[in-house]
Design an enzyme around this catalytic site. Structure first.
Site, PDB file in Angstrom:
ATOM      1  N   SER A  16      51.781  29.921  62.742  1.00  0.00           N
ATOM      2  CA  SER A  16      52.058  29.936  63.909  1.00  0.00           C
ATOM      3  C   SER A  16      52.591  31.441  64.600  1.00  0.00           C
ATOM      4  O   SER A  16      52.323  31.878  65.738  1.00  0.00           O
ATOM      5  CB  SER A  16      52.731  28.963  64.814  1.00  0.00           C
ATOM      6  OG  SER A  16      54.145  28.770  64.354  1.00  0.00           O
ATOM      7  N   ASN A  17      53.387  31.802  63.599  1.00  0.00           N
ATOM      8  CA  ASN A  17      54.249  33.131  63.876  1.00  0.00           C
ATOM      9  C   ASN A  17      53.142  34.342  63.980  1.00  0.00           C
ATOM     10  O   ASN A  17      53.202  35.369  64.792  1.00  0.00           O
ATOM     11  CB  ASN A  17      55.349  33.519  63.034  1.00  0.00           C
ATOM     12  CG  ASN A  17      56.410  32.883  63.572  1.00  0.00           C
ATOM     13  OD1 ASN A  17      57.080  33.260  64.830  1.00  0.00           O
ATOM     14  ND2 ASN A  17      57.017  31.651  63.022  1.00  0.00           N
ATOM     15  N   MET A  93      57.148  31.684  51.804  1.00  0.00           N
ATOM     16  CA  MET A  93      58.252  30.881  51.263  1.00  0.00           C
ATOM     17  C   MET A  93      58.566  31.275  49.769  1.00  0.00           C
ATOM     18  O   MET A  93      58.233  30.399  48.731  1.00  0.00           O
ATOM     19  CB  MET A  93      57.759  29.429  51.087  1.00  0.00           C
ATOM     20  CG  MET A  93      57.370  28.608  52.488  1.00  0.00           C
ATOM     21  SD  MET A  93      58.866  28.754  53.567  1.00  0.00           S
ATOM     22  CE  MET A  93      59.802  27.550  52.700  1.00  0.00           C
ATOM     23  N   HIS A 112      63.568  33.649  60.755  1.00  0.00           N
ATOM     24  CA  HIS A 112      64.346  32.611  60.178  1.00  0.00           C
ATOM     25  C   HIS A 112      64.800  31.668  61.243  1.00  0.00           C
ATOM     26  O   HIS A 112      65.626  32.161  62.293  1.00  0.00           O
ATOM     27  CB  HIS A 112      65.376  32.945  59.279  1.00  0.00           C
ATOM     28  CG  HIS A 112      66.188  32.000  58.622  1.00  0.00           C
ATOM     29  ND1 HIS A 112      65.856  31.282  57.667  1.00  0.00           N
ATOM     30  CD2 HIS A 112      67.524  31.367  59.053  1.00  0.00           C
ATOM     31  CE1 HIS A 112      66.636  30.219  57.310  1.00  0.00           C
ATOM     32  NE2 HIS A 112      67.644  30.447  58.066  1.00  0.00           N
ATOM     33  N   GLU A 177      60.894  31.675  68.498  1.00  0.00           N
ATOM     34  CA  GLU A 177      60.275  32.493  67.452  1.00  0.00           C
ATOM     35  C   GLU A 177      59.154  33.266  67.895  1.00  0.00           C
ATOM     36  O   GLU A 177      59.061  34.621  67.896  1.00  0.00           O
ATOM     37  CB  GLU A 177      59.961  31.664  66.293  1.00  0.00           C
ATOM     38  CG  GLU A 177      61.182  31.161  65.567  1.00  0.00           C
ATOM     39  CD  GLU A 177      60.630  30.002  64.299  1.00  0.00           C
ATOM     40  OE1 GLU A 177      59.848  30.784  63.599  1.00  0.00           O
ATOM     41  OE2 GLU A 177      61.060  29.342  63.955  1.00  0.00           O
TER      42      GLU A 177
HETATM   43  C1  GRF Z   1      59.080  29.236  60.987  1.00  0.00           C
HETATM   44  O1  GRF Z   1      60.160  28.484  61.295  1.00  0.00           O
HETATM   45  C2  GRF Z   1      59.921  30.668  60.266  1.00  0.00           C
HETATM   46  O2  GRF Z   1      60.999  30.854  61.230  1.00  0.00           O
HETATM   47  C3  GRF Z   1      60.106  30.127  58.882  1.00  0.00           C
HETATM   48  O3  GRF Z   1      59.010  29.441  58.516  1.00  0.00           O
HETATM   49  C4  GRF Z   1      58.265  28.805  59.514  1.00  0.00           C
HETATM   50  C5  GRF Z   1      56.813  29.461  59.718  1.00  0.00           C
HETATM   51  O4  GRF Z   1      56.030  28.788  60.391  1.00  0.00           O
HETATM   52  N1  GRF Z   1      60.502  31.303  58.158  1.00  0.00           N
HETATM   53  P1  GRF Z   1      54.679  29.330  60.956  1.00  0.00           P
HETATM   54  O5  GRF Z   1      53.881  29.181  59.453  1.00  0.00           O
HETATM   55  O6  GRF Z   1      54.908  30.609  61.380  1.00  0.00           O
HETATM   56  O7  GRF Z   1      54.158  28.554  61.778  1.00  0.00           O
END
Ligand code: GRF
Length: 211
Positions: A16-17, A93, A112, A177
């Site tokens: 999603s980011n 991750m 984060h 975020e």
């Molecule tokens: C987010 O909460 C980010 O802060 C953390 O992992 C999550 C990733 O979410 N590092 P997405 O895959 O971007 O939806």
């Protein structure tokens, strides 16, 4: 020299980011190009998002490499081969080590879901709920060898509501975020910053400096 505005986005999950970065670029809010998306997992939902946006999307599984450093060096080679100037970890991750960090000094960002240095590592939102904080938030920081420990570029606070669960807090933080990451990337690419120790300092604009 003009900043290299070619981003390499590293993901492991839903992305999603990544989607927020694609949207910020499409809307003109962020002047950048996503040169490549790399996932260490073939089932990452974010790969569908990047493919739909026509972005080169690569799966590089860490399982195919003999050591963490071999993997990090291979990531660095793939990113350099695409002339990436800024690496954005977006739900990637994996701990990254010297093989990647040294190839992109102060050119790797991570997002984060807490106000660091509170609640580094996994399940930051659950940690916040269990600790009982009233405010949490999001941090975008430069990546160093210390887990979630590099200089802080942008932070945004998010309230913890009575009755929040880790999931409801995570959803509220996630909205923030999606605003914070494009903003932080813009700050980095605009280049008017420096580090003093671990402090990230924004340069004063020429107008404010003369007043
Ligand atoms: C987010 O909460 C980010 O802060 C953390 O992992 C999550 C990733 O979410 N590092 P997405 O895959 O971007 O939806």
């Amino acid at each position: 020299m003009a900043a290299n505005r070619r981003l390499g986005v590293l993901i492991s999950g839903r992305g999603s980011n990544l989607q927020a970065l694609i949207a910020a670029i499409d809307s003109g809010q962020l002047d950048a190009t996503i040169a490549v998306v790399i996932s260490n997992r073939e089932d990452a939902g974010g790969l569908e998002r990047s493919r739909a946006a026509g972005i080169e999307s690569i799966i590089m599984s860490h399982r195919n490499f003999g050591s963490r450093d071999d993997y990090d060096c291979a990531l660095a080679r793939a990113l350099h081969a695409r002339d990436v100037g800024l690496v954005c970890l977006a739900g990637f991750m994996r701990l990254v080590g010297a093989g990647l960090i040294d190839a992109f000094p102060n050119r790797i960002l991570n997002i984060h879901p807490s106000l660091l240095p509170a609640f580094p590592g996994l399940d930051a939102q659950k940690q916040a709920i269990e600790h009982g904080v009233k405010v949490s938030g999001v941090t975008v920081h430069l990546v160093t060898a210390e887990l979630d420990g590099g200089p802080i570029v942008v932070q945004r606070a998010v309230p913890v509501m009575p009755g929040d669960t880790a999931e409801s807090l995570a959803a509220r933080i996630l909205e923030e975020e999606h605003r914070a990451y494009p903003e932080a990337i813009k700050v980095i690419l605009d280049g008017r910053w420096r580090l003093e120790g671990r402090r990230f300092i924004l340069a004063r604009s020429p107008i404010s400096a003369s007043t």
